[in-house]
Design an enzyme around this catalytic site. Structure first.
Site, mmCIF file in Angstrom:
data_model
loop_
_atom_site.group_PDB
_atom_site.id
_atom_site.type_symbol
_atom_site.label_atom_id
_atom_site.label_comp_id
_atom_site.label_asym_id
_atom_site.label_seq_id
_atom_site.Cartn_x
_atom_site.Cartn_y
_atom_site.Cartn_z
ATOM 1 N N SER A 23 91.619 23.884 34.598
ATOM 2 C CA SER A 23 90.866 24.444 35.729
ATOM 3 C C SER A 23 91.358 25.838 36.090
ATOM 4 O O SER A 23 90.909 26.431 37.061
ATOM 5 C CB SER A 23 90.984 23.521 36.952
ATOM 6 O OG SER A 23 92.345 23.293 37.279
ATOM 7 N N ASN A 110 98.497 16.385 43.550
ATOM 8 C CA ASN A 110 97.379 15.892 44.365
ATOM 9 C C ASN A 110 97.453 16.384 45.803
ATOM 10 O O ASN A 110 96.446 16.810 46.368
ATOM 11 C CB ASN A 110 97.332 14.363 44.328
ATOM 12 C CG ASN A 110 97.041 13.849 42.931
ATOM 13 O OD1 ASN A 110 96.726 14.640 42.030
ATOM 14 N ND2 ASN A 110 97.151 12.539 42.736
ATOM 15 N N HIS A 156 51.920 28.446 61.859
ATOM 16 C CA HIS A 156 51.160 28.215 60.611
ATOM 17 C C HIS A 156 50.849 29.532 59.902
ATOM 18 O O HIS A 156 49.851 29.620 59.182
ATOM 19 C CB HIS A 156 49.851 27.464 60.877
ATOM 20 C CG HIS A 156 50.010 26.270 61.765
ATOM 21 N ND1 HIS A 156 50.255 25.004 61.275
ATOM 22 C CD2 HIS A 156 49.986 26.153 63.105
ATOM 23 C CE1 HIS A 156 50.364 24.158 62.294
ATOM 24 N NE2 HIS A 156 50.206 24.838 63.425
ATOM 25 N N SER A 277 59.844 49.644 40.283
ATOM 26 C CA SER A 277 59.359 48.882 39.145
ATOM 27 C C SER A 277 59.475 49.758 37.898
ATOM 28 O O SER A 277 59.386 50.986 37.974
ATOM 29 C CB SER A 277 57.901 48.489 39.377
ATOM 30 O OG SER A 277 57.230 48.347 38.150
ATOM 31 N N ASN A 285 60.141 47.453 45.994
ATOM 32 C CA ASN A 285 60.295 45.998 46.097
ATOM 33 C C ASN A 285 61.493 45.578 46.956
ATOM 34 O O ASN A 285 62.550 46.183 46.861
ATOM 35 C CB ASN A 285 60.469 45.389 44.702
ATOM 36 C CG ASN A 285 59.234 45.562 43.840
ATOM 37 O OD1 ASN A 285 58.109 45.593 44.358
ATOM 38 N ND2 ASN A 285 59.431 45.691 42.549
ATOM 39 N N GLU A 290 64.659 38.936 48.247
ATOM 40 C CA GLU A 290 64.228 37.893 47.303
ATOM 41 C C GLU A 290 65.441 37.195 46.689
ATOM 42 O O GLU A 290 65.452 35.986 46.481
ATOM 43 C CB GLU A 290 63.364 38.514 46.201
ATOM 44 C CG GLU A 290 62.011 38.974 46.718
ATOM 45 C CD GLU A 290 61.306 39.876 45.716
ATOM 46 O OE1 GLU A 290 61.066 39.438 44.594
ATOM 47 O OE2 GLU A 290 61.016 41.024 46.080
ATOM 48 N N TYR A 317 93.090 9.961 44.455
ATOM 49 C CA TYR A 317 92.644 11.106 43.659
ATOM 50 C C TYR A 317 91.950 10.666 42.379
ATOM 51 O O TYR A 317 92.355 9.710 41.716
ATOM 52 C CB TYR A 317 93.836 12.008 43.300
ATOM 53 C CG TYR A 317 93.445 13.193 42.436
ATOM 54 C CD1 TYR A 317 92.933 14.346 43.005
ATOM 55 C CD2 TYR A 317 93.547 13.143 41.041
ATOM 56 C CE1 TYR A 317 92.549 15.428 42.216
ATOM 57 C CE2 TYR A 317 93.171 14.220 40.246
ATOM 58 C CZ TYR A 317 92.671 15.362 40.842
ATOM 59 O OH TYR A 317 92.284 16.419 40.062
ATOM 60 N N GLN A 322 88.347 17.758 40.714
ATOM 61 C CA GLN A 322 88.626 19.126 40.280
ATOM 62 C C GLN A 322 87.330 19.961 40.347
ATOM 63 O O GLN A 322 87.388 21.183 40.454
ATOM 64 C CB GLN A 322 89.187 19.094 38.855
ATOM 65 C CG GLN A 322 89.490 20.444 38.276
ATOM 66 C CD GLN A 322 90.369 20.357 37.038
ATOM 67 O OE1 GLN A 322 91.562 20.087 37.121
ATOM 68 N NE2 GLN A 322 89.772 20.541 35.872
HETATM 69 N N1 ARG Z 1 93.617 20.921 38.800
HETATM 70 C C1 ARG Z 1 93.628 19.705 39.564
HETATM 71 C C2 ARG Z 1 92.466 19.706 40.571
HETATM 72 O O1 ARG Z 1 91.940 20.739 40.809
HETATM 73 C C3 ARG Z 1 94.906 19.575 40.304
HETATM 74 C C4 ARG Z 1 95.264 18.170 40.636
HETATM 75 C C5 ARG Z 1 95.579 17.430 39.380
HETATM 76 N N2 ARG Z 1 96.074 16.115 39.644
HETATM 77 C C6 ARG Z 1 96.112 15.174 38.725
HETATM 78 N N3 ARG Z 1 96.564 14.032 39.075
HETATM 79 N N4 ARG Z 1 95.648 15.383 37.533
HETATM 80 O O2 ARG Z 1 92.073 18.697 41.078
#
Ligand code: ARG
Length: 461
Positions: A23, A110, A156, A277, A285, A290, A317, A322
């Protein structure tokens, strides 16, 4: 790179799983918060005697060094690391040795990630709120300048009753004020610190959760460790508030798009906030609006992503969680971008007061006022309504407006009509007469502006 959890395993992780699991590409942006959290954790561990003062010093110095290098760009997160937490810990250990390996005592990723995300989102809210205040102030300024700009009010999308442009704008100011209050409110519920929840069940070490909570500016620790690591309601609440904010911006955008059209011609955007355009030389525009309207879909999508991601998860968890970051980050990035572009675009637009007035002069916006005139003469409203409906039909038949319809027509329709009907249905009179609290009369608009400004300068909206 050797995995931190390598001890339990006999095989290398498949490289595809490594990439899939990682991540860091999106959580690296939380490095400041991660380091802040780690420094608070180490400080507390030192205070309760779990770490020696020397270790705490080495950890703090090392983390501060990493922070400044990440900030300056001298150090960049390793894309091969699993996440920002692992990266910073590994980097710290590389620099200070064993003390770095002691940092994670009585902590889990966690509670670490649950903390980092709260800290990060708290900063995001604090960045967004001033931008929103600025947008509201811009609406107030424009409303002040247009407190007496007569415009057709619609239901409306049909011309309904005369209002003022200032009144119309202040409706959005009200919505945005509530958006601020929703965001602040969600932020307040986030004022509980999950650190010390551990993986799920705290720890047997005598850690002081109240201390880390205080060091990090939280009101208190989360009261239940499973709750501390397992919920993401704060992401959902904030994203819901952002989806609603975007919905408000999207409605305003839609109106600006209409008002810029040749059919309405109520406002013209500054050249700096419009686009041309590639083929049609005449085009100007309203792309910005938009895009805001379009991006609203993304933020609503982010909210649905979060709700769907959470709805089936058992405590505590799960790795599914993630996925929370990309959604909530995207929602904040998008909202921030939209608010900060909307403000200067509105501030520089040109209001075509004459065209607004001309549109309000047609379409029988004063029909209700005509009926109200009869009511003042003692005619029951339902009868007055019917008589006026007949007059409107006569106007359409004969190509008149209520203002130009000959008095003989009025008199024939009801004997209670006097010559003063023409004053009663004059456009300015219809607007100026609506001085009821919250109404469109110029003085009422100015009162609304003053009230909104007072809220904006207050501590809380
Ligand atoms: N990268 C993980 C997340 O964003 C961090 C926590 C990971 N914890 C674990 N038990 N794998 O959630």
């Amino acid at each position: 790179m050797e995995k931190m959890w390598a001890g339990r395993f006999q095989k290398e992780t498949d490289s595809r799983v490594n990439d899939f699991n990682s991540s860091i590409s999106f959580d690296a942006r939380m490095y400041r918060q991660d380091i802040r959290g780690s420094i608070a954790h180490a400080t507390m561990l030192g205070e309760v005697g779990i770490l020696t003062p020397e270790d705490v010093q080495a950890i703090t110095d090392g983390l501060e060094e990493i922070l400044s290098e990440l900030q300056s760009g001298a150090l960049t997160p390793d894309p091969n690391a699993e996440d920002i937490h692992m990266f910073i810990e590994a980097e710290l250990t590389r620099r200070i040795g064993d003390a770095g390996k002691r940092l994670h005592t009585a902590r889990s990723r966690n509670d670490q990630v649950a903390l980092d995300l709260r800290l990060y989102l708290r900063d995001e809210v604090n960045t967004l709120l001033p931008l929103l205040r600025e947008l509201i102030e811009t609406l107030c300024r424009l409303a002040e300048q247009n407190a007496d700009t007569v415009m057709a009010g619609y239901t409306h999308l049909q011309r309904a009753q005369p209002i003022t442009f200032g009144h119309h704008l202040m409706a959005y100011a009200g919505m945005l004020l509530r958006d601020i209050s929703r965001l602040s409110d969600a932020e307040e519920r986030m004022e509980e610190c999950p650190l010390g929840s551990g993986a799920l069940a705290t720890t047997t070490y005598p850690i002081d959760r109240a201390r880390t909570a205080k060091l990090l500016g939280f009101r208190a620790p989360v009261a239940n460790s499973l709750d501390g690591v397992a919920d993401r309601d704060f992401c959902i609440e904030l994203t819901a508030a952002l989806a609603l904010l975007m919905t408000h911006l999207s409605r305003l955008s839609e109106e600006i798009i209409l008002w810029c059209s040749w059919e309405f011609r109520f406002i013209e955007l500054d050249d700096a906030y419009a686009t041309g355009s590639s083929i049609m030389p005449q085009k100007k525009n309203p792309d910005v609006t938009e895009l805001i309207r379009g991006k609203t879909g993304r933020v609503i999508g982010d909210l649905v992503t979060l709700l769907t991601m959470m709805k089936g998860l058992p405590l505590a968890y799960n790795k599914d969680m993630q996925e929370d970051k990309q959604a909530v980050f995207d929602a904040f990035d998008t909202a921030r971008l939209c608010v900060s572009t909307m403000t200067p675009m509105l501030a520089t637009c040109r209001v075509k007061k004459e065209n607004m007035r001309a549109a309000a002069a047609e379409g029988f916006l004063n029909a209700t006022d005509c009926a109200d005139y009869l009511v003042r003469q003692g005619v029951p409203f339902r009868d007055a309504y019917k008589v006026t409906g007949g007059l409107v039909a006569r106007c359409i038949e004969t190509g008149h407006t209520l203002e130009t319809l000959p008095f003989a027509e009025y008199h024939a329709a009801h004997e209670a009509f006097g010559e003063d009907i023409y004053q009663a249905i004059a456009l300015d009179r219809c607007v100026a007469g609506r001085t009821v609290y919250g109404g469109p009369a110029p003085e009422s608009v100015l009162a609304q502006v003053a009230a909104v400004r007072e809220k904006l300068t207050g501590e809380k909206v």
